[in-house]
Design an enzyme around this catalytic site. Structure first.
Site, PDB file in Angstrom:
ATOM      1  N   HIS A 337       7.591  -4.269 -17.928  1.00  0.00           N
ATOM      2  CA  HIS A 337       8.208  -3.652 -19.104  1.00  0.00           C
ATOM      3  C   HIS A 337       7.158  -3.483 -20.214  1.00  0.00           C
ATOM      4  O   HIS A 337       7.299  -2.641 -21.092  1.00  0.00           O
ATOM      5  CB  HIS A 337       9.349  -4.517 -19.638  1.00  0.00           C
ATOM      6  CG  HIS A 337      10.533  -4.605 -18.716  1.00  0.00           C
ATOM      7  ND1 HIS A 337      10.592  -5.492 -17.680  1.00  0.00           N
ATOM      8  CD2 HIS A 337      11.687  -3.893 -18.688  1.00  0.00           C
ATOM      9  CE1 HIS A 337      11.746  -5.343 -17.040  1.00  0.00           C
ATOM     10  NE2 HIS A 337      12.423  -4.375 -17.636  1.00  0.00           N
ATOM     11  N   ASP A 421      12.093   2.345 -10.635  1.00  0.00           N
ATOM     12  CA  ASP A 421      12.547   1.469 -11.711  1.00  0.00           C
ATOM     13  C   ASP A 421      12.599   2.351 -12.965  1.00  0.00           C
ATOM     14  O   ASP A 421      12.249   3.529 -12.931  1.00  0.00           O
ATOM     15  CB  ASP A 421      11.571   0.298 -11.886  1.00  0.00           C
ATOM     16  CG  ASP A 421      12.217  -0.917 -12.559  1.00  0.00           C
ATOM     17  OD1 ASP A 421      13.292  -0.761 -13.182  1.00  0.00           O
ATOM     18  OD2 ASP A 421      11.646  -2.015 -12.477  1.00  0.00           O
TER      19      ASP A 421
END
Length: 697
Positions: A337, A421
């Site tokens: 992230h 993702d």
């Protein structure tokens, strides 16, 4: 009078046009009626004595919709099986063959049922039977090829896009908005992902999901969510479950299967048909900041066994499962992230460890696999220029043809759906432009571009890439075929007459957060809690009612105190955000009959002995004459920072059931049976506690 008659005639004709004529027009657009179970991609496995057949209208434009009103079902041999007008089949307890037919008055279809005694099953009373569905054959049942052939390039690209609408103009999206409905239609979206902000109550969630399906263009939407259980749990009204590492500690495929099924049943009742779970990453790096307790553990076989069982449970409830994050996010110390992690291992090592659970998931028929924004230089050493730094960087798995097509598709033989993702994560968003990243991902082999940054730009960019020859239309069509195959397989089909929302809500209220599911959660939590250390016979606690327990900590410490208080009312909590104890608090600890410390960490610095939290824990251990029991609320590795503690419990998550299970262990009401699913390292590369270690009373 003539004018009045004319006005009435016009009014009636308008009603006719707006109503019956419009309906007739819609019906005439249908060019066939088929039974869904005749479609080659649909499973014909039958479990139980009752099941349902479904009818579909197939339209001239190539799409198809479920039809329940205005059709008639019939069984040719009612002694073998009966069918009601909703397509529900009831076996009559006799062997034989029957044809089940359906008609809308214009078109008709049939399917055969062959019922034979099942010699393998023995039940008291009536004999068990085995049902075989015998499909009809022909081009009329090749729905997917026909659908793809009739779709525009914009419609095909739309099926591959799965945005999130977490917020809109700064407010959480908890109900359908006209602007979002328009985007769903305009971009022919194939799916939408929901987040915790979107799913507040059972009634509200069922309504929102139903409204999304109404807004869908021609095909049903993949309505997805990350309902892993444990620390990644989105439903606010659902059953939380203790999480994957807890399931790894429980060492029970049966429990993992039950947890997966319970999660699937709750999602299905809400209309959510795809779950981005289970995590199949092997967490063999204690320093991993993003996977950790989301993994079943560090042993590839354990991860595979628990992950496959969870998948079987989830998919048995009719919800698509998704193994993530391929080819493995476990052995990294960087959060994708925030940055771009690297896994340096060669293919042989990856096959033995990281890839092994994914391979077993593929063999077990998992519906989808999510990619990792992680670089694997020994598989693909391709370089790209970072838009952030201007430097050469390795291409992550999500954008790698060698990883997604050559490794996953060709070498490992996977032909299910591949999803990226989230494309807004820094590992992708900072280094690659939104459109360039989406194009690279599709060229690499992905089917779904998850959470594209800028829906319009990405949609147009992909269409342009096809039109200018950068991506072949055949490449797009192969993805659309896989997506539509999954939708048909899981019954994700738009309905001509959707189930009334009040019926959906009533059903969901019975299932979401049900007592049956709470019992599964309780069993999983109690079987998972691991007693890692127990010296000075610290546990179980045997105290008088007047003896005082002091519970100390910060994060989730009120939850730990509440769980302890259920067993021992005379409990005091010290919650300290600075981890600096006052003299008054120290005196409370000195006077206590037992001290329970709750530590909470999720990264390397948090579990360092030099962190403020761990310094406080060690000071309590040094000063307290009473037994000091510590609960590792999240990561089992916390004891690395305070190895001298009298007793240590690992509970793997911060949901209520896990706190209750730990409290049960503290007071001897639960005999601990959990086994460490990871190795807890000691200083200088030594081992403090082996994987598989766990004490009991």
């Amino acid at each position: 009078m003539f004018i009045s008659l004319l006005a009435i005639t016009l009014a009636v004709s308008q009603l006719w046009i707006g109503g019956t004529l419009k309906q007739a027009s819609a019906e005439s657009a249908a060019k066939d009626l088929i039974i869904l179970q005749n479609v080659p991609d649909v499973s014909t496995e039958i479990s139980g004595e009752a099941f349902q057949l479904k009818a579909l209208h197939v339209y001239k434009e190539g799409h198809f919709m479920g039809i329940s009103d205005g059709v008639k079902w019939k069984s040719s041999n009612k002694n073998v099986a009966a069918v009601d007008q909703a397509g529900n089949i009831t076996l009559m307890g006799k062997p034989g063959k029957t044809f089940i037919s359906v008609t809308d008055g214009v078109y008709k279809d049939r399917i055969a049922l062959q019922i034979k005694p099942d010699g393998k099953k023995h039940s008291k009373g009536k004999p068990a039977f085995k049902v075989k569905i015998i499909k009809e054959h022909g081009k009329r049942y090749d729905l997917i090829s026909r659908a793809v052939k009739n779709m525009s390039i914009e419609e095909k690209v739309g099926q591959m896009l799965m945005p999130d609408f977490r917020t809109w103009k700064g407010k959480n999206v908890t109900e359908m908005l006209p602007e979002i409905e328009k985007l769903v239609k305009d971009y022919h979206l194939g799916g939408v992902i929901l987040f915790r902000e979107n799913v507040v109550t059972t009634e509200q969630t069922a309504t929102l999901v139903s409204d999304y399906q109404k807004a869908a263009d021609k095909f049903g939407l993949l309505m997805t969510i990350d309902q892993e259980g444990g620390i990644v749990t989105r439903l606010q009204s659902g059953t939380d479950m203790p999480g994957n590492m807890a399931l790894g500690a429980a060492r029970s495929e049966e429990i993992s299967r039950k947890v997966g099924k319970a999660i699937g049943e709750e999602l299905a009742s809400l209309g959510i048909n795809m779950n981005f779970a289970p995590v199949m990453d092997v967490n063999n790096n204690p320093d991993n900041p993003v996977i950790g307790v989301r993994s079943f553990g560090e042993d590839p076989q354990l991860v595979a066994d628990m992950g496959v069982a969870y998948t079987e449970g989830l998919q048995s409830a009719g919800v698509a499962a998704t193994a993530k994050h391929f080819p493995g996010h476990g052995d990294t110390a960087v959060d994708s992230h925030l940055g771009l992690p690297e896994v340096p291992h060669d293919k042989e090592r990856l096959k033995e460890v990281e890839l092994y659970p994914f391979q077993k998931g593929m063999e077990a028929g998992i519906d989808a696999i999510m990619t990792a924004h992680v670089t694997f230089p020994k598989i693909d050493d391709t370089k790209a220029i970072s838009k952030k730094t201007g430097e050469e960087i390795a291409v992550p798995a999500t954008l790698s043809h060698k990883v997604l097509t050559e490794l996953m598709r060709e070498e490992m033989g996977y032909d299910g759906v591949i999803t990226t993702d989230a494309m807004n994560m820094n590992a992708i968003a900072e280094h690659f432009g939104p459109v360039d990243a989406a194009i690279r991902a599709v060229k690499a082999g992905t089917d779904i571009v998850l959470m594209p940054v800028g829906l319009q730009e990405v949609a147009e960019g992909l269409v342009n890439a096809v039109e200018n020859g950068e991506i072949s239309e055949k490449r797009i069509e192969s993805s659309v075929e896989r997506i539509l195959t999954l939708k048909i397989k899981r019954g994700i089909i738009k309905e001509e007459t959707p189930q009334p929302i009040d019926e959906k809500i009533a059903n969901a209220l019975e299932i979401v957060g049900s007592e049956e599911h709470k019992q599964i959660e309780k069993e999983a939590a109690e079987r998972s809690v691991t007693l890692v250390k127990n010296e000075r016979d610290a546990l179980p606690l045997q105290l008088s009612p007047e003896d005082n327990i002091v519970v100390v900590g910060n994060t989730y410490i009120a939850d730990l105190k509440n769980a302890i208080s259920k067993f021992h009312a005379n409990t005091t909590v010290i919650q300290t955000s600075s981890y600096a104890l006052t003299e008054e608090q120290k005196q409370l600890i000195r006077n206590a009959s037992a001290v329970i410390v709750g530590s909470y960490t999720f990264n390397v610095s948090g579990r360092s002995p030099d962190s403020a939290q761990m310094k406080m824990v060690n000071s309590i251990i040094a000063e307290s004459e009473a037994p000091v029991i510590s609960v590792g609320i999240r990561n089992p590795y916390d004891i690395m920072a305070y190895p001298e503690v009298d007793a240590y419990i690992a509970q793997y998550g911060f949901r209520t059931a896990s706190f209750d299970a730990s409290a049960g262990v503290v007071f001897g009401q639960v005999n601990p049976s959990g086994k460490l699913p990871v190795t807890i390292p000691g200083p200088d590369g030594s081992v403090l506690y082996e994987i598989g270690h766990g004490l009991s009373y």
